[in-house]
Design a protein around this motif. Structure first.
Motif, PDB file in Angstrom:
ATOM      1  N   THR A  91       0.804  -1.219   0.000  1.00 43.75           N
ATOM      2  CA  THR A  91       0.000   0.000   0.000  1.00 43.75           C
ATOM      3  C   THR A  91       0.839   1.272   0.000  1.00 43.75           C
ATOM      4  N   ASP A  92       2.170   1.146   0.071  1.00 43.74           N
ATOM      5  CA  ASP A  92       3.007   2.345   0.044  1.00 43.74           C
ATOM      6  C   ASP A  92       3.218   2.789  -1.401  1.00 43.74           C
ATOM      7  N   LEU A  93       4.063   3.791  -1.619  1.00 47.10           N
ATOM      8  CA  LEU A  93       4.198   4.379  -2.950  1.00 47.10           C
ATOM      9  C   LEU A  93       5.382   3.840  -3.746  1.00 47.10           C
ATOM     10  N   PHE A  94       6.392   3.304  -3.064  1.00 48.64           N
ATOM     11  CA  PHE A  94       7.498   2.671  -3.782  1.00 48.64           C
ATOM     12  C   PHE A  94       8.198   1.698  -2.844  1.00 48.64           C
ATOM     13  N   ASP A  95       9.207   0.983  -3.360  1.00 51.13           N
ATOM     14  CA  ASP A  95       9.819  -0.114  -2.617  1.00 51.13           C
ATOM     15  C   ASP A  95      11.270   0.181  -2.235  1.00 51.13           C
ATOM     16  N   TRP A  96      11.714  -0.531  -1.219  1.00 53.19           N
ATOM     17  CA  TRP A  96      13.134  -0.599  -0.913  1.00 53.19           C
ATOM     18  C   TRP A  96      13.816  -1.424  -2.002  1.00 53.19           C
ATOM     19  N   SER A 127      13.318  10.964  -9.386  1.00 53.78           N
ATOM     20  CA  SER A 127      12.042  10.936 -10.109  1.00 53.78           C
ATOM     21  C   SER A 127      11.721   9.509 -10.559  1.00 53.78           C
ATOM     22  N   PRO A 128      10.460   9.076 -10.417  1.00 55.71           N
ATOM     23  CA  PRO A 128       9.247   9.881 -10.194  1.00 55.71           C
ATOM     24  C   PRO A 128       8.872  10.093  -8.733  1.00 55.71           C
ATOM     25  N   ARG A 129       9.798   9.907  -7.844  1.00 49.43           N
ATOM     26  CA  ARG A 129       9.486  10.079  -6.429  1.00 49.43           C
ATOM     27  C   ARG A 129       9.213  11.535  -6.101  1.00 49.43           C
ATOM     28  N   ALA A 130       8.414  11.749  -5.058  1.00 51.02           N
ATOM     29  CA  ALA A 130       8.000  13.093  -4.675  1.00 51.02           C
ATOM     30  C   ALA A 130       8.045  13.243  -3.154  1.00 51.02           C
ATOM     31  N   TYR A 131       8.005  14.467  -2.721  1.00 48.56           N
ATOM     32  CA  TYR A 131       8.015  14.809  -1.298  1.00 48.56           C
ATOM     33  C   TYR A 131       6.948  14.026  -0.534  1.00 48.56           C
ATOM     34  N   LEU A 212      10.272  10.371   2.254  1.00 48.35           N
ATOM     35  CA  LEU A 212      11.118  11.315   1.535  1.00 48.35           C
ATOM     36  C   LEU A 212      10.895  12.757   2.000  1.00 48.35           C
ATOM     37  N   ASN A 213      11.976  13.519   1.933  1.00 52.71           N
ATOM     38  CA  ASN A 213      11.940  14.951   2.185  1.00 52.71           C
ATOM     39  C   ASN A 213      12.358  15.657   0.889  1.00 52.71           C
ATOM     40  N   GLY A 218      13.543  22.154  -3.601  1.00 49.80           N
ATOM     41  CA  GLY A 218      12.366  21.331  -3.856  1.00 49.80           C
ATOM     42  C   GLY A 218      12.670  19.989  -4.480  1.00 49.80           C
ATOM     43  N   GLN A 219      13.925  19.546  -4.395  1.00 46.26           N
ATOM     44  CA  GLN A 219      14.336  18.279  -5.003  1.00 46.26           C
ATOM     45  C   GLN A 219      14.335  17.160  -3.969  1.00 46.26           C
ATOM     46  N   THR A 220      13.914  15.977  -4.390  1.00 41.43           N
ATOM     47  CA  THR A 220      13.955  14.812  -3.495  1.00 41.43           C
ATOM     48  C   THR A 220      15.135  13.897  -3.778  1.00 41.43           C
ATOM     49  N   TRP A 221      15.731  13.985  -4.981  1.00 41.42           N
ATOM     50  CA  TRP A 221      16.709  12.974  -5.393  1.00 41.42           C
ATOM     51  C   TRP A 221      17.933  12.862  -4.471  1.00 41.42           C
ATOM     52  N   PRO A 222      18.395  13.963  -3.771  1.00 36.23           N
ATOM     53  CA  PRO A 222      19.513  13.756  -2.852  1.00 36.23           C
ATOM     54  C   PRO A 222      19.041  13.217  -1.496  1.00 36.23           C
ATOM     55  N   GLY A 223      18.146  12.221  -1.527  1.00 34.74           N
ATOM     56  CA  GLY A 223      17.552  11.719  -0.291  1.00 34.74           C
ATOM     57  C   GLY A 223      17.604  10.214  -0.146  1.00 34.74           C
TER      58      GLY A 223
END
Length: 229
Positions: A91-96, A127-131, A212-213, A218-223
């Motif tokens: 049910t989450d948005l992406f995987d480990w 991307s496509p990950r988001a805050y 994610l933060n 406004g970028q998430t990729w360095p996370g």
């Protein structure tokens, strides 16, 4: 137990488990000797007469349940694939993900596992990950009855300008209880984490969640957050 509905007047079937067939005379077949945490396939055909069988049914796939692991217990992720008894939340948005050496993005994630030359698991924040996207994984069940003072010990790597939060909950048969939370950039290093456990059950499992933060741009990729051992 695998069961099926009779298609006609047949009373005997050809039952195929992982490509190996056997003749059965019941509409239920009890499978024995299966390996825990393993994917199997089954098919069934009707035996209509001497040398005459129907086509095989569509393949049905199932996974056997996992045995309970026994503490002291170590998962270092160094197998080629992720432990099949660890499960991704549906049910989450992406995987480990499992990885070795550096993650795809520069300026975030580890360059190697904590012992050198092995694997770790991590979240890919590009991307496509988001805050506020989250990834959740569950460990297998672990029997801790042999431990006098049970403790969760692991390593985190939280490096990058958009590092979010990792939290770990323990389930002891009744509910989840949070036992660890950490947020933000901790530098390009593996950090050992130790948590004493106060649980009421001898069998437990853990829920590992990363959220994610985003950085000032406004970028998430360095996370990219990673854990090991």
């Amino acid at each position: 137990d695998v069961s099926w509905t009779v298609g006609g007047t047949e009373t005997e079937w050809w039952f195929v488990l992982d490509g190996v067939g056997q003749s059965v005379t019941s509409t239920t077949n009890a499978l024995t000797g299966l390996i825990s945490g393993t994917i199997y396939t089954v098919e069934v055909a009707a035996i209509c007469g001497a040398g005459d069988t129907s086509i095989l049914s569509p393949v049905y796939t199932f996974t056997t349940s996992c045995d309970i692991a026994t503490a002291p217990y170590l998962e270092n992720f160094d197998a080629v694939n992720l432990n099949s008894c660890w499960t991704q939340d549906s049910t989450d948005l992406f995987d480990w993900s499992i990885d070795a050496y550096g993650t795809p993005s520069s300026g975030t994630g580890p360059s190697d596992d904590m012992t050198g030359g092995g694997n770790y698991i991590y979240i890919e924040a590009s991307s496509p990950r988001a805050y506020l996207d989250s990834a959740i994984m569950y460990t297998e069940e672990i029997d801790i009855s042999s431990l006098t003072n049970p403790e969760l010990n692991f390593y985190t790597h939280m490096y990058g300008s958009a590092i979010g939060t990792i939290s770990i909950d323990v389930y002891d048969g009744n509910s989840y209880t949070n036992v660890f939370t950490k947020s933000g950039d901790q530098g390009d290093q593996w950090v050992e984490e130790s948590v004493l456990l106060n649980v009421t059950s001898d069998t437990i499992h853990f829920k590992i969640k990363a959220v994610l933060n985003s950085n000032a741009d406004g970028q998430t990729w360095p996370g990219d957050i990673a854990i090991d051992n």
